[in-house]
Design an enzyme around this catalytic site. Structure first.
Site, PDB file in Angstrom:
ATOM      1  N   GLN A 254     -10.919   0.139   1.244  1.00  0.00           N
ATOM      2  CA  GLN A 254     -11.412  -0.686   0.126  1.00  0.00           C
ATOM      3  C   GLN A 254     -10.247  -1.354  -0.611  1.00  0.00           C
ATOM      4  O   GLN A 254     -10.365  -2.506  -1.059  1.00  0.00           O
ATOM      5  CB  GLN A 254     -12.309   0.115  -0.834  1.00  0.00           C
ATOM      6  CG  GLN A 254     -11.723   1.338  -1.479  1.00  0.00           C
ATOM      7  CD  GLN A 254     -11.802   2.586  -0.588  1.00  0.00           C
ATOM      8  OE1 GLN A 254     -11.971   2.495   0.618  1.00  0.00           O
ATOM      9  NE2 GLN A 254     -11.658   3.763  -1.193  1.00  0.00           N
TER      10      GLN A 254
ATOM     11  N   ASP B  69      13.287   9.244   6.541  1.00  0.00           N
ATOM     12  CA  ASP B  69      12.088   9.139   5.699  1.00  0.00           C
ATOM     13  C   ASP B  69      12.446   8.881   4.239  1.00  0.00           C
ATOM     14  O   ASP B  69      11.747   8.170   3.525  1.00  0.00           O
ATOM     15  CB  ASP B  69      11.283  10.446   5.753  1.00  0.00           C
ATOM     16  CG  ASP B  69      10.318  10.476   6.918  1.00  0.00           C
ATOM     17  OD1 ASP B  69      10.177   9.453   7.596  1.00  0.00           O
ATOM     18  OD2 ASP B  69       9.708  11.543   7.140  1.00  0.00           O
TER      19      ASP B  69
ATOM     20  N   SER C  66       1.551   9.198  11.359  1.00  0.00           N
ATOM     21  CA  SER C  66       2.940   9.312  11.822  1.00  0.00           C
ATOM     22  C   SER C  66       3.050   9.884  13.233  1.00  0.00           C
ATOM     23  O   SER C  66       2.181  10.627  13.699  1.00  0.00           O
ATOM     24  CB  SER C  66       3.706  10.207  10.854  1.00  0.00           C
ATOM     25  OG  SER C  66       3.631   9.663   9.558  1.00  0.00           O
TER      26      SER C  66
ATOM     27  N   TYR D  47       0.848  -1.189   0.000  1.00  0.00           N
ATOM     28  CA  TYR D  47       0.000   0.000   0.000  1.00  0.00           C
ATOM     29  C   TYR D  47       0.884   1.239   0.000  1.00  0.00           C
ATOM     30  O   TYR D  47       1.746   1.400   0.871  1.00  0.00           O
ATOM     31  CB  TYR D  47      -0.915   0.023   1.239  1.00  0.00           C
ATOM     32  CG  TYR D  47      -1.914   1.156   1.144  1.00  0.00           C
ATOM     33  CD1 TYR D  47      -3.172   0.942   0.580  1.00  0.00           C
ATOM     34  CD2 TYR D  47      -1.586   2.442   1.551  1.00  0.00           C
ATOM     35  CE1 TYR D  47      -4.073   1.992   0.442  1.00  0.00           C
ATOM     36  CE2 TYR D  47      -2.480   3.496   1.410  1.00  0.00           C
ATOM     37  CZ  TYR D  47      -3.727   3.256   0.857  1.00  0.00           C
ATOM     38  OH  TYR D  47      -4.622   4.286   0.709  1.00  0.00           O
TER      39      TYR D  47
ATOM     40  N   GLU E 268       6.818   5.798  17.084  1.00  0.00           N
ATOM     41  CA  GLU E 268       7.284   5.371  15.761  1.00  0.00           C
ATOM     42  C   GLU E 268       8.715   5.884  15.535  1.00  0.00           C
ATOM     43  O   GLU E 268       9.607   5.123  15.190  1.00  0.00           O
ATOM     44  CB  GLU E 268       6.342   5.934  14.694  1.00  0.00           C
ATOM     45  CG  GLU E 268       6.746   5.540  13.293  1.00  0.00           C
ATOM     46  CD  GLU E 268       6.059   6.346  12.207  1.00  0.00           C
ATOM     47  OE1 GLU E 268       5.406   7.366  12.503  1.00  0.00           O
ATOM     48  OE2 GLU E 268       6.187   5.939  11.031  1.00  0.00           O
ATOM     49  N   HIS E 269       8.912   7.203  15.723  1.00  0.00           N
ATOM     50  CA  HIS E 269      10.247   7.797  15.585  1.00  0.00           C
ATOM     51  C   HIS E 269      10.652   8.418  16.905  1.00  0.00           C
ATOM     52  O   HIS E 269       9.843   9.121  17.518  1.00  0.00           O
ATOM     53  CB  HIS E 269      10.264   8.941  14.559  1.00  0.00           C
ATOM     54  CG  HIS E 269       9.729   8.579  13.221  1.00  0.00           C
ATOM     55  ND1 HIS E 269       8.456   8.909  12.813  1.00  0.00           N
ATOM     56  CD2 HIS E 269      10.284   7.910  12.196  1.00  0.00           C
ATOM     57  CE1 HIS E 269       8.260   8.472  11.585  1.00  0.00           C
ATOM     58  NE2 HIS E 269       9.342   7.848  11.187  1.00  0.00           N
TER      59      HIS E 269
ATOM     60  N   HIS F 116       1.994  15.470   8.336  1.00  0.00           N
ATOM     61  CA  HIS F 116       1.493  14.300   7.613  1.00  0.00           C
ATOM     62  C   HIS F 116      -0.028  14.165   7.689  1.00  0.00           C
ATOM     63  O   HIS F 116      -0.674  13.748   6.736  1.00  0.00           O
ATOM     64  CB  HIS F 116       2.079  13.014   8.202  1.00  0.00           C
ATOM     65  CG  HIS F 116       3.407  12.628   7.619  1.00  0.00           C
ATOM     66  ND1 HIS F 116       3.558  12.263   6.312  1.00  0.00           N
ATOM     67  CD2 HIS F 116       4.638  12.525   8.184  1.00  0.00           C
ATOM     68  CE1 HIS F 116       4.834  11.955   6.087  1.00  0.00           C
ATOM     69  NE2 HIS F 116       5.511  12.119   7.199  1.00  0.00           N
TER      70      HIS F 116
ATOM     71  N   HIS G  71      -0.219 -41.216  19.018  1.00  0.00           N
ATOM     72  CA  HIS G  71       1.112 -40.617  18.851  1.00  0.00           C
ATOM     73  C   HIS G  71       2.179 -41.617  19.320  1.00  0.00           C
ATOM     74  O   HIS G  71       3.171 -41.865  18.638  1.00  0.00           O
ATOM     75  CB  HIS G  71       1.274 -39.344  19.697  1.00  0.00           C
ATOM     76  CG  HIS G  71       0.537 -38.150  19.189  1.00  0.00           C
ATOM     77  ND1 HIS G  71      -0.837 -38.120  19.079  1.00  0.00           N
ATOM     78  CD2 HIS G  71       0.980 -36.931  18.769  1.00  0.00           C
ATOM     79  CE1 HIS G  71      -1.193 -36.949  18.622  1.00  0.00           C
ATOM     80  NE2 HIS G  71      -0.107 -36.201  18.425  1.00  0.00           N
TER      81      HIS G  71
HETATM   82  N1  LIG Z   1       3.691   4.768   9.986  1.00  0.00           N
HETATM   83  C1  LIG Z   1       4.336   4.861   8.842  1.00  0.00           C
HETATM   84  O1  LIG Z   1       5.279   4.125   8.590  1.00  0.00           O
HETATM   85  C2  LIG Z   1       3.901   5.878   7.799  1.00  0.00           C
HETATM   86  C3  LIG Z   1       4.692   6.107   6.639  1.00  0.00           C
HETATM   87  C4  LIG Z   1       4.237   7.015   5.668  1.00  0.00           C
HETATM   88  C5  LIG Z   1       2.998   7.638   5.834  1.00  0.00           C
HETATM   89  N2  LIG Z   1       2.277   7.390   6.972  1.00  0.00           N
HETATM   90  C6  LIG Z   1       0.942   7.939   7.154  1.00  0.00           C
HETATM   91  O2  LIG Z   1       0.209   7.651   5.971  1.00  0.00           O
HETATM   92  C7  LIG Z   1      -0.934   8.493   5.971  1.00  0.00           C
HETATM   93  C8  LIG Z   1      -1.247   8.993   4.575  1.00  0.00           C
HETATM   94  O3  LIG Z   1      -2.567   9.442   4.643  1.00  0.00           O
HETATM   95  P1  LIG Z   1      -3.387   9.970   3.412  1.00  0.00           P
HETATM   96  O4  LIG Z   1      -4.785  10.236   3.884  1.00  0.00           O
HETATM   97  O5  LIG Z   1      -2.651  11.057   2.749  1.00  0.00           O
HETATM   98  O6  LIG Z   1      -3.378   8.775   2.349  1.00  0.00           O
HETATM   99  P2  LIG Z   1      -3.887   7.264   2.420  1.00  0.00           P
HETATM  100  O7  LIG Z   1      -3.583   6.682   1.086  1.00  0.00           O
HETATM  101  O8  LIG Z   1      -3.368   6.572   3.620  1.00  0.00           O
HETATM  102  O9  LIG Z   1      -5.463   7.342   2.587  1.00  0.00           O
HETATM  103  C9  LIG Z   1      -6.272   7.851   1.579  1.00  0.00           C
HETATM  104  C10 LIG Z   1      -7.548   7.033   1.498  1.00  0.00           C
HETATM  105  O10 LIG Z   1      -8.258   7.115   2.732  1.00  0.00           O
HETATM  106  C11 LIG Z   1      -9.629   6.911   2.467  1.00  0.00           C
HETATM  107  N3  LIG Z   1     -10.408   7.849   3.259  1.00  0.00           N
HETATM  108  C12 LIG Z   1     -10.172   9.180   3.433  1.00  0.00           C
HETATM  109  N4  LIG Z   1     -11.162   9.715   4.184  1.00  0.00           N
HETATM  110  C13 LIG Z   1     -12.029   8.716   4.471  1.00  0.00           C
HETATM  111  C14 LIG Z   1     -13.260   8.643   5.193  1.00  0.00           C
HETATM  112  N5  LIG Z   1     -13.759   9.712   5.804  1.00  0.00           N
HETATM  113  N6  LIG Z   1     -13.876   7.439   5.273  1.00  0.00           N
HETATM  114  C15 LIG Z   1     -13.352   6.342   4.691  1.00  0.00           C
HETATM  115  N7  LIG Z   1     -12.198   6.357   3.994  1.00  0.00           N
HETATM  116  C16 LIG Z   1     -11.554   7.530   3.892  1.00  0.00           C
HETATM  117  C17 LIG Z   1      -9.869   7.134   0.996  1.00  0.00           C
HETATM  118  O11 LIG Z   1     -10.269   5.930   0.432  1.00  0.00           O
HETATM  119  C18 LIG Z   1      -8.501   7.504   0.436  1.00  0.00           C
HETATM  120  O12 LIG Z   1      -8.220   6.822  -0.780  1.00  0.00           O
HETATM  121  C19 LIG Z   1      -0.651   9.605   6.978  1.00  0.00           C
HETATM  122  O13 LIG Z   1      -1.415   9.338   8.117  1.00  0.00           O
HETATM  123  C20 LIG Z   1       0.830   9.431   7.294  1.00  0.00           C
HETATM  124  O14 LIG Z   1       1.140   9.893   8.584  1.00  0.00           O
HETATM  125  C21 LIG Z   1       2.688   6.511   7.915  1.00  0.00           C
HETATM  126  N1  LIG Z   2       7.429   9.936   8.157  1.00  0.00           N
HETATM  127  C1  LIG Z   2       6.677   8.925   7.441  1.00  0.00           C
HETATM  128  C2  LIG Z   2       6.554   7.722   8.325  1.00  0.00           C
HETATM  129  O1  LIG Z   2       5.804   7.980   9.422  1.00  0.00           O
HETATM  130  C3  LIG Z   2       7.326   8.514   6.142  1.00  0.00           C
HETATM  131  C4  LIG Z   2       7.424   9.590   5.114  1.00  0.00           C
HETATM  132  C5  LIG Z   2       7.344   9.466   3.765  1.00  0.00           C
HETATM  133  N2  LIG Z   2       7.505  10.677   3.223  1.00  0.00           N
HETATM  134  C6  LIG Z   2       7.712  11.525   4.184  1.00  0.00           C
HETATM  135  N3  LIG Z   2       7.667  10.875   5.337  1.00  0.00           N
HETATM  136 ZN   LIG Z   3       7.629  11.852   7.215  1.00  0.00          ZN
END
Ligand SMILES: NC(=O)c1ccc[n+]([C@@H]2O[C@H](COP(=O)([O-])OP(=O)(O)OC[C@H]3O[C@@H](n4cnc5c(N)ncnc54)[C@H](O)[C@@H]3O)[C@@H](O)[C@H]2O)c1
Ligand SMILES: N[C@H](CO)Cc1c[nH]c[nH+]1
Ligand SMILES: [Zn+2]
Length: 427
Positions: A186, A356, A232, A122, A322-323, A257, A415
């Protein structure tokens, strides 16, 4: 930013993850995909991502990937290629080999490692696009030898229809051959259960927002998952020697984020805490994603004051962030006392974005306190182990009676007899 006593602070978040509404939404979406397949997938994509697709347009075509190359700049290509080299070099060190122990009586015991056959990765792309997460997902899977890597990513970013070209180019550079324009819960459910268009996978890896994280938790068991890599988080552990501008900048780097991201300073210095609070206000107002970062800081941000470094470290270990960044006078000396953290950044020049994007370690990391028991995405995530047991005749004759004893103590006569029949014939 809230000021609190460090000793009063527990896990980064409540163990109950996401609001009841968010949990209900995800449960409804996952069940619809499981029972209706593509029809529900297309319906939710239209409803949540505002993109109308049909089964013929779910999959990304080669023409689109070629067109994406025309839209990305040369600096990006240079940087993503260097990042890919760093990430591959780091993950190649993680690769483990199968092993077999041969004993003098002919017994062979071992552990066979095999790559998973088909994994789904993903790549987040709702609010912002994450080409870096393509590399962090795909490269360890390739190092493990996974033959089928399928990538999913939302069909619109920041309300703009179409997959971000930088994601497509990063995927092409990494060698991904199968990509679908689906996101959120989904997409996770479609990978887990499969639909008429998308064959199911064995494991789903990768980060995402709360809907993605909850969906991964919901399908765990149908498929494997890496960890709960949700919104994050950053904790900075600092003393009076830290530069407040650096601390604030790094806290904001994660706050931008997601509205649900968390950014927490744990410090033994009240003066530093006050200076960081001022810096955060100043720097926040200049950020393009000010709204998101402000919600994160107001909702989940905190400055935790500790009377001693021991108390500060105890708070860090309870949060299991996480970090974790350590910005103290002699940060290396504290490393051995950190028990729980997804990634640890040591010293003032190891700013979180170094990890990152570029250094090599994986940025897909456990959140919500799960660094207590989960690890960064790594090559082992894409492999499974089988035990190998070969007993020679001599070994069975020598040890058979003890096996029979244990079996009869468990009341499992069949056994015992499976061993006994051999002892009777061969002795
Ligand atoms: N922990 C880690 O290693 C790490 C690394 C990179 C990014 N992240 C996190 O990834 C996330 C990226 O989030 P994003 O939203 O930009 O993209 P995303 O791709 O995670 O989510 C987008 C999707 O969320 C769904 N969505 C949005 N609102 C909704 C609702 N109200 N109901 C149901 N579904 C809904 C939609 O289907 C959309 O396609 C951030 O939270 C970031 O902090 C975490
Ligand atoms: N900090 C995120 C992990 O929590 C990863 C990321 C991707 N791009 C920027 N930051
Ligand atoms: Zn980041």
């Amino acid at each position: 930013m809230r000021k609190l006593r460090a000793e009063q602070f527990g896990l980064t978040r409540k163990v109950e993850y996401g609001s009841p509404e968010q949990n209900e939404t995800v449960a409804r979406i996952v069940e619809a995909i499981r029972t209706e397949g593509d029809a529900a997938l297309l319906r939710y994509t239209e409803e949540l991502d505002r993109v109308r697709l049909d089964t013929g347009t779910l999959r990304v075509t080669n023409d689109e990937i070629q067109a994406a190359y025309d839209r990305v700049d040369a600096d990006f290509l240079t940087a993503i290629r260097q990042a890919a080299l760093n990430i591959r070099a780091f993950h190649e060190k993680q690769l483990r080999q199968s092993w077999v122990d041969v004993q003098p009586d002919g017994t062979m015991l071992g552990q066979l490692l095999r790559p998973l056959k088909r994994v789904g990765v993903y790549v987040p792309g709702g609010k912002a696009a994450y080409p870096s997460s393509v590399l962090m997902n795909v490269i360890p899977a390739q190092v493990a030898g996974v033959p089928e890597i399928v990538m999913v990513t939302p069909p619109a970013t920041g309300g703009k229809t179409g997959i971000d070209p930088y994601i497509l180019v990063a995927a092409a550079e990494a060698g991904v051959k199968e990509m679908y324009r689906i996101g959120g819960a989904q997409a996770v459910a479609a990978l887990a259960y499969g639909t008429a268009t998308i064959p199911p996978v064995d494991k789903i890896c990768g980060p995402g927002n709360i809907y993605v994280a909850l969906a991964k938790r919901a399908v765990f068991g149908v498929v494997a998952i890496d960890s709960i890599a949700g919104p994050s988080e950053i904790v900075v552990l600092a003393d009076e020697t830290a530069d407040p501008a650096y601390v604030a900048a790094d806290l904001l780097s994660q706050a931008e984020h997601d509205e649900m991201a968390s950014a927490i300073l744990v410090t033994t210095s009240e003066a530093l805490g006050d200076a960081v609070a001022v810096e955060i206000e100043q720097q926040l107002s200049t950020l393009p994603r000010e709204g998101t970062a402000r919600q994160s800081i107001d909702g989940y941000g905190a400055i935790l004051l500790a009377d001693s470094m021991a108390e500060a470290i105890a708070a860090v270990n309870r949060m299991a962030p996480e970090h974790l960044e350590i910005m103290t006078a002699d940060p290396m000396t504290l490393l051995g006392r950190i028990e729980n953290a997804g990634a640890i950044f040591v010293g003032p020049y190891s700013s979180e974005p170094v990890g990152d994007y570029f250094a090599g370690p994986n940025h897909i990391l456990p959140t919500n306190g799960t660094a207590r028991f989960s690890s960064p995405v790594n090559v082992d995530d894409f492999m499974k182990k089988s035990s190998l047991i070969h007993y020679s005749k001599d070994a069975l004759l020598a040890n058979g009676d003890q096996i029979i004893t244990l079996a009869r103590h468990e009341g499992l006569e069949a056994h015992a007899r499976a061993i006994e029949i051999r002892l009777e014939r061969e002795r």
